[in-house]
Design a protein around this motif. Sequence first.
Motif, PDB file in Angstrom:
ATOM      1  N   ILE A  12       0.816  -1.217   0.000  1.00 21.64           N
ATOM      2  CA  ILE A  12       0.000   0.000   0.000  1.00 21.64           C
ATOM      3  C   ILE A  12       0.849   1.265   0.000  1.00 21.64           C
ATOM      4  N   LYS A  13       2.077   1.179   0.487  1.00 21.35           N
ATOM      5  CA  LYS A  13       2.940   2.362   0.562  1.00 21.35           C
ATOM      6  C   LYS A  13       3.308   2.890  -0.823  1.00 21.35           C
ATOM      7  N   ASN A 102      -5.821   4.272   7.572  1.00 26.47           N
ATOM      8  CA  ASN A 102      -4.923   3.327   8.245  1.00 26.47           C
ATOM      9  C   ASN A 102      -5.293   3.167   9.717  1.00 26.47           C
ATOM     10  N   TYR A 108      -3.451  -2.835   6.403  1.00 27.73           N
ATOM     11  CA  TYR A 108      -3.122  -2.268   5.101  1.00 27.73           C
ATOM     12  C   TYR A 108      -3.873  -2.960   3.963  1.00 27.73           C
TER      13      TYR A 108
END
Length: 154
Positions: A12-13, A102, A108
């Motif tokens: 997800i980052k 979040n 995530y």
Amino acid sequence: MSSTILRAPPRIKVLEALGAIADGRIEVVNENEALVRSSDGTRTYKVYVDVSRREVDSTDNGTVYRGYVGYPIVSFLMIKKLLPINENLMQSLRGIPWKKLNEEYKNYAKVMEVIIRDRRLNEIEVNKYIDQVLSVLRRMNLKRIQRYNEVAEE
């Protein structure tokens, strides 16, 4: 100065980094440094990148405490054209309240599921893009050198 090899970030980052670019939250200070504002505007992360030496640092929690390449570093690498950017996907990620999501879901994978559903994204294309970015990032073999002593405060 000690250094630690950083792991690839949670999937997800990559999307969070792309969202930061879409929202105009990255301020390039010079060739090696940038400031990245959090999605809710409460934090500003200092980022250092020297790819020729494979050295990075950032004041985000992922980089400092969890040992992975945090999204502020990923977004700066994208701005520097060292990681691929998917323009269409980037536009779809504008205005996402990452921190809120979040904290709300504390997972995530669930947040990613919600974003893909709510933004009507093609899950196969999203995952293909993330795989592409993570593949390049892993080959960079980045290590954290501690340039900054603090973590971004709220």
